[in-house]
Every structure is written in structure tokens, then in C-alpha cells.
Design a protein around this motif. Structure first.
Motif, mmCIF file in Angstrom:
data_model
loop_
_atom_site.group_PDB
_atom_site.id
_atom_site.type_symbol
_atom_site.label_atom_id
_atom_site.label_comp_id
_atom_site.label_asym_id
_atom_site.label_seq_id
_atom_site.Cartn_x
_atom_site.Cartn_y
_atom_site.Cartn_z
ATOM 1 N N GLN B 178 47.112 44.573 42.597
ATOM 2 C CA GLN B 178 45.711 44.220 42.479
ATOM 3 C C GLN B 178 45.126 44.033 43.873
ATOM 4 O O GLN B 178 45.726 43.363 44.711
ATOM 5 N N ILE B 179 43.966 44.668 44.114
ATOM 6 C CA ILE B 179 43.291 44.440 45.378
ATOM 7 C C ILE B 179 42.031 43.653 45.070
ATOM 8 O O ILE B 179 41.054 44.191 44.535
ATOM 9 N N ILE B 180 42.089 42.378 45.391
ATOM 10 C CA ILE B 180 41.040 41.487 44.914
ATOM 11 C C ILE B 180 39.710 41.785 45.587
ATOM 12 O O ILE B 180 38.665 41.758 44.945
ATOM 13 N N SER B 181 39.760 42.151 46.888
ATOM 14 C CA SER B 181 38.490 42.397 47.575
ATOM 15 C C SER B 181 37.749 43.570 46.936
ATOM 16 O O SER B 181 36.527 43.555 46.804
ATOM 17 N N ARG B 182 38.509 44.573 46.490
ATOM 18 C CA ARG B 182 37.862 45.722 45.861
ATOM 19 C C ARG B 182 37.262 45.347 44.519
ATOM 20 O O ARG B 182 36.214 45.854 44.135
ATOM 21 N N GLN B 183 37.938 44.453 43.829
ATOM 22 C CA GLN B 183 37.378 44.005 42.547
ATOM 23 C C GLN B 183 36.090 43.241 42.770
ATOM 24 O O GLN B 183 35.156 43.328 41.982
ATOM 25 N N HIS B 184 36.062 42.474 43.873
ATOM 26 C CA HIS B 184 34.858 41.707 44.145
ATOM 27 C C HIS B 184 33.697 42.605 44.564
ATOM 28 O O HIS B 184 32.542 42.278 44.321
ATOM 29 N N GLU B 185 34.022 43.728 45.197
ATOM 30 C CA GLU B 185 32.962 44.639 45.637
ATOM 31 C C GLU B 185 32.303 45.372 44.469
ATOM 32 O O GLU B 185 31.217 45.916 44.603
ATOM 33 N N ARG B 186 32.995 45.376 43.370
ATOM 34 C CA ARG B 186 32.534 46.120 42.196
ATOM 35 C C ARG B 186 31.202 45.553 41.701
ATOM 36 O O ARG B 186 31.044 44.348 41.564
ATOM 37 N N SER B 215 40.073 53.885 41.119
ATOM 38 C CA SER B 215 40.758 52.834 40.392
ATOM 39 C C SER B 215 40.813 51.561 41.217
ATOM 40 O O SER B 215 40.828 51.590 42.438
ATOM 41 N N TYR B 216 40.833 50.455 40.519
ATOM 42 C CA TYR B 216 40.950 49.179 41.225
ATOM 43 C C TYR B 216 42.389 48.754 41.387
ATOM 44 O O TYR B 216 42.692 47.710 41.895
#
Lengths: 340, 241
Positions: B178-186, B215-216
Motif C-alpha cells: 500500500q502506498i498511502i501518499s498515493r491513496q491520499h492524492e486520489r 493502480s494504488y
């Protein structure tokens, strides 16, 4: 009379027992009403009424629960290790009580005002993991075992960051004595200059007490009830009491380390009239409210997220903050010297 | 009084230490080991070394023994096999034990304080804010006089830790990460589409849900997870809707 209490062995023993009771009885009543508070506060947050049948505002609910729990049958699963199975809840409960010996409720008002008070608290809270590990292993059940493994990993991980947070507080105090820690906050509470550490400690306390959103050891959606899945009756009750007493203890630690313990917010007239123990209780209640608020607000963490937060976020951050605190104190010459 | 307390701690300590090696169940052994640690901490307290007592409990009981217990609980131990081994290794074990015992006795007979050692610093449990507390004295000794040795000890432990991590760390090709920063950028626009549909009518579109472009989740081996939706969909799956 005073001579008898302070200078003879029997008198000192009686005094010790009285002091202990003066801490434990309010604590146990507090635990009983904490369960009620939790249900009432969560009910209010979820637009429900909560317990309201037994007594006014459901005030007798806690006692009804206790009587129900005691009168139920104790079930020991087949293949369980009998002695350890029954020993684990006693261990959890007695450790949760033992820790209260060093909590100061006023200036010098502690059952044992020892030099290494904060280390004592850390030691006792690090022992708490054994209650769960033993319970999980002794009940001979895979859910219980998985729950206990999780709780052990979780508690050991978060103890690291709790330790480092405590070290940065101690750097500013210059003593391991809890009384000195509170007195060092006469001018400003540590939650102001060390606000990030305050938040970090609070979150670690949530993880340490296995509370939501870190209640993975008892995650009911996967593990039924986690490490105490096989427990019933009084042995379950002891776990329950121990867990809630630990919550109050952790709130007490937050109050003492960051919220100025028994000190009023400002040293001015109307605030100083309120006695110290009441201030401490008010702060503990505030922390407990936030504990319950958190439970009503956040969904449960996934296990890998929990570990990531503990090891990859909290640990480096608290380490950095500790070094920064030490550097700042050294550079400004504020480092306390000769206190310890 | 103090002597009585000492003998209580010492008796339990020796007794539980004996139980560590004689208990049949390895989990019981570890629990007795913990009891032994605990009583050793009690002995430190009796000797006035409160800091050492607490550190013993925090480090050994709170962390090291937890890992022991962890490992021992997970082990699948065959007791009959262990008893077979006992007879084979008993002579060697006896010899090693004898040597250790003789060495202990010899060390005990020639025990003495170095003449250059300063007088022991004592500060009991009952005197908060005494002249020189344990903690202060130890800190002075470790961080002022023996800082190099202390740092070297830390370095040795660091090397051991890095070694353990290197041995156990492996990138599983199928593991999700899981890449949390990418999820937050979504943003909402990436995944949701607002649709205004007349009442009683459906749509052939994806039901308002847009599959994110990239993909996240990523994996060590590219492409093993998070393949674009169009490629991944089985034939016939989309037709049914």
C-alpha cells in the motif's frame, strides 16, 4: 495516634492498607462507571439513549452487569491449561491495580513516591502483555491464540514509541519521579511545547490499551473476541476490569506527563481553590472521553497499517523529536541540572 | 526484615531457575524464566539498585522474554524426540556443566573489589530526591566516563539488528503493498462520476464507478497485480450486466 501510625510496624502496615484502599476503591468504582460512561457517550454520539432502565440515567447498570457476570458459570475449555487459563485474568487485573501505587494525586500524595516512578509504570505496563499471551495460549483455541499473538506484537511495538516520548519529557524534567514531572509543569504544561508528542503518546496509549481503532487483538469481525474468546463469568470480568483500569491508568499517565497532573491550568485564585485530586480526576475524565470519542469515530486499522504506523511513522518521529529536544535544551542552556 | 525479603526473593529465584530447566513444557519453562527475572529485579530493589531493577523488568521481562514466549509457543516440539536426545547429549552437557561450576567456584573464591574502585553509591527506594540517585550515578558513569564503550555496544547491537533484518526481509513477488501518499492524492473525480439519470432507467456505463487509471497498489514484480481493468476482465463477465 500519629506516633502509632508513623513509628510502629503494625501502624505503618495499617496505614499502607488504608492508603491502598483509598486508591483502589475509587478506582474500581471508576471502572464500573467508566463502562456506563462509555455506553452513554457512545449512545449520545450515535443518537441512541443507552442504558436507562436500571436506576436514574442507568446509574445502576454497572452493578447489574457485575452481578450478572459473577453469577454466570465458569467454563474451562477442554484441552486448556487449567492453571494458566485461570491465572491470566488475575495477572491482568492485579497488574492494572499495581500500577496505581505510584500515581501522585497531589503534591507528594502517592502510595509510593519512588525515584523511578515513570520506569515503574513502564515496567508494569510492559508486563500487561503476559496476561493476554498466557490467556491466548492456555485456552487452546486458534482465535484466542491469534488474538494474543497480535496483541503481543502490537504492545511491544507501541511501547517503543511510548518509551521515546517519555524520554523527551524526562529530558525537560530532569527526574524520573512522577511528582517532579508534575512540578516541572508549574509554568506551562508539556502538552504546549511538546504538542506532537502529546498526540503521539495518546495514540500509542490507544494501541497499548487495545482500544479502537487499534482493537485488533479482539477484532470481533475476524477473531470473534480475540484472546478472551473462551473466557466467561468472573475470569472474563477480571479481564474486563483490568482493561478498563488500564484505560484509566493510561489517561492518568497522559494527564501527568502532558496535562500537568494535579495542577490547575493557571495558578490564579478561583482555580487554585479546587483541590489537586479533583483536577487530576477532571483531566483523566477528559482523556477517557477522548478514548470513547475515538472509538465512536474511527474504523479499525488493518494489521499491516498498525505496524506501519508504529514502526515507520511514530518511531522515527519520536526519535527525531527526542534528539531535537535534547539539542534545543542544550543550546538554550535550559537543560535541568542537579535535579535528579 | 530486609534479610527476610532477600531470602524470599532468592529462594523463589533459585527455585524458578531450577524449574526453567526441569519443566517438561517449554512454555512453562519460559514462564518460570520470567518469574526468575522478576525475582532478580526484586533482589536489585533490596540492594537499592532501583534503576537496574526497573530496566531489568522493562527490557528482559517486557521485551526479550515476550519474544522467547512467542517463539516457544509457535514451535512444534516433539517430546519423545527430545527425550531420545537427552541420553546422547547428557555426558557432554555434564562435562560443560562441571567446567562452568568449577569456574564459578574459582571466581567466587578469588572475588575482590579493585582498590581503585570508588565507594559504591547508594540511594534507597524510600528516599526521593536523595543526594545521588541510581539514575544520576549510572548516567554519569555510562555517558560521561565510558561513552565510547557504550557507543560501541550500541553499534554491535545495530549490526546484529541489520543482520537479522537482512536475513528475513524478502520481497514476495505477489505481495501487495500500500502506498498511502498515493491513496491520499486520489480525488473524487478519479473514481466517481456523477450521473443524472431519468427515473426508472438504468445505464450501460460502469454504474458511476470509474476504475482508477493507475493502480494504488504496486508490487515488487511489475504487472503481477494491478493490471489495467480492461485486460484483466474475463470475457463474458462484462456482457452479463
Amino acid at each position: 495516634m500519629a506516633d502509632f501510625f508513623f513509628h510502629t510496624l503494625a501502624g505503618q502496615l495499617i496505614l499502607m492498607v488504608l492508603e491502598t484502599l483509598a486508591v483502589l476503591v475509587p478506582l474500581l468504582i471508576g471502572v464500573a462507571y467508566l463502562t456506563l460512561m462509555e455506553r452513554k457517550v457512545m449512545a449520545a454520539m450515535q443518537l441512541r439513549r443507552g442504558p436507562n432502565v436500571n436506576g436514574i440515567f442507568g446509574l445502576l447498570q454497572a452493578f447489574a452487569d457485575a452481578i450478572k457476570m459473577i453469577t454466570k458459570e465458569t467454563i474451562i475449555p477442554a484441552g486448556a491449561n487449567r492453571f494458566l487459563f485461570l491465572f491470566a485474568p488475575f495477572l491482568t487485573f492485579s497488574l492494572a491495580m499495581t500500577a496505581w501505587a505510584v500515581i501522585p494525586t497531589g503534591n507528594g500524595l502517592a502510595v509510593a513516591n519512588i525515584n523511578v516512578g515513570i520506569l515503574y509504570l513502564l515496567a508494569i505496563s510492559s508486563l500487561g502483555v503476559y496476561g493476554m499471551l498466557i490467556a491466548g495460549w492456555a485456552s487452546n483455541s486458534k482465535y484466542a491464540f491469534l488474538g494474543s499473538l497480535r496483541s503481543a506484537a502490537q504492545m511491544v511495538s507501541y511501547e517503543v514509541s511510548i518509551g521515546l516520548v517519555i524520554v523527551s519529557v524526562l529530558l525537560a524534567v530532569g527526574s524520573l519521579n512522577l511528582n517532579d514531572i508534575v512540578l516541572a509543569q508549574r509554568h506551562v504544561w508539556f502538552c504546549v511545547p511538546m504538542f506532537p508528542m502529546f498526540i503521539l503518546f495518546f495514540i500509542s496509549a490507544l494501541a497499548e490499551t487495545n482500544r479502537a481503532p487499534f482493537d485488533l487483538p479482539e477484532g470481533e469481525s475476524e477473531l470473534v473476541a480475540g484472546f478472551f474468546v473462551e473466557y466467561s463469568s468472573l475470569s472474563f470480568g477480571l479481564f474486563f476490569l483490568g482493561e478498563y483500569a488500564n484505560m484509566i491508568l493510561m489517561s492518568g499517565m497522559v494527564s501527568i506527563l502532558f496535562l500537568g497532573g494535579w495542577l490547575p491550568p493557571l495558578g490564579i485564585a478561583p482555580l487554585t481553590w479546587i483541590p489537586g485530586p479533583l483536577w487530576l480526576i477532571a483531566k483523566i475524565l477528559f482523556c477517557l472521553f477522548v478514548f470513547i470519542w475515538t472509538r465512536a469515530t474511527f474504523p479499525r486499522f488493518r494489521y499491516d497499517q498498525l505496524m506501519r504506523l508504529g514502526w515507520k511513522v511514530f518511531l522515527p518521529f519520536s526519535l527525531l523529536w527526542m534528539i531535537a529536544t535534547a539539542g534545543f535544551l542544550l543550546a538554550t542552556g535550559l537543560l535541568p541540572q542537579g535535579v535528579s | 526484615m530486609v534479610q527476610l525479603v532477600f531470602y524470599v526473593f532468592a529462594t523463589i529465584l533459585v527455585g524458578s531457575a531450577a524449574m526453567v530447566i526441569s519443566a517438561r513444557n517449554p512454555v512453562h519453562s519460559v514462564l518460570f524464566l520470567i518469574l526468575a527475572f522478576f525475582n532478580a529485579a526484586g533482589l536489585f530493589l533490596v540492594a537499592g539498585a532501583e534503576f537496574l531493577a526497573m530496566i531489568l523488568v522493562i527490557v528482559y521481562v517486557g521485551a526479550v522474554a515476550v519474544l522467547f514466549l512467542f517463539v516457544v509457543m509457535m514451535l512444534d516440539i516433539d517430546f519423545t524426540k527430545m527425550r531420545e536426545g537427552l541420553q546422547r547429549y547428557a555426558p557432554i552437557g555434564g562435562v560443560v556443566g562441571c567446567i562452568l561450576f568449577v569456574e564459578l567456584v574459582m571466581a567466587g573464591l578469588h572475588w575482590g573489589m579493585s582498590p581503585v574502585m570508588p565507594a559504591p553509591i547508594t540511594g534507597g527506594l524510600g528516599q526521593p530526591g536523595g543526594a545521588a540517585t541510581n539514575t544520576g550515578a549510572l548516567g554519569n558513569l555510562i555517558y560521561t566516563h565510558y561513552i565510547l564503550l557504550f557507543q560501541l555496544c550500541g553499534l554491535v547491537l545495530l549490526v546484529a539488528m541489520i543482520g537479522a533484518i537482512t536475513l528475513t526481509l524478502r520481497d514476495r513477488p505477489m505481495g501487495r503493498r500500500q502506498i498511502i501518499s498515493r491513496q491520499h492524492e486520489r480525488k473524487r473525480a478519479d473514481t466517481l462520476e456523477m450521473m443524472n439519470l431519468p427515473l426508472g432507467q438504468g445505464t450501460d456505463a460502469n454504474g458511476g464507478f470509474i476504475r482508477p487509471n493507475d493502480s494504488y497498489y504496486v508490487t515488487a514484480v511489475p504487472g503481477s497485480y494491478g493490471v489495467p481493468a480492461a485486460e484483466k476482465r474475463e470475457p463474458g463477465e462484462g456482457d452479463a450486466e
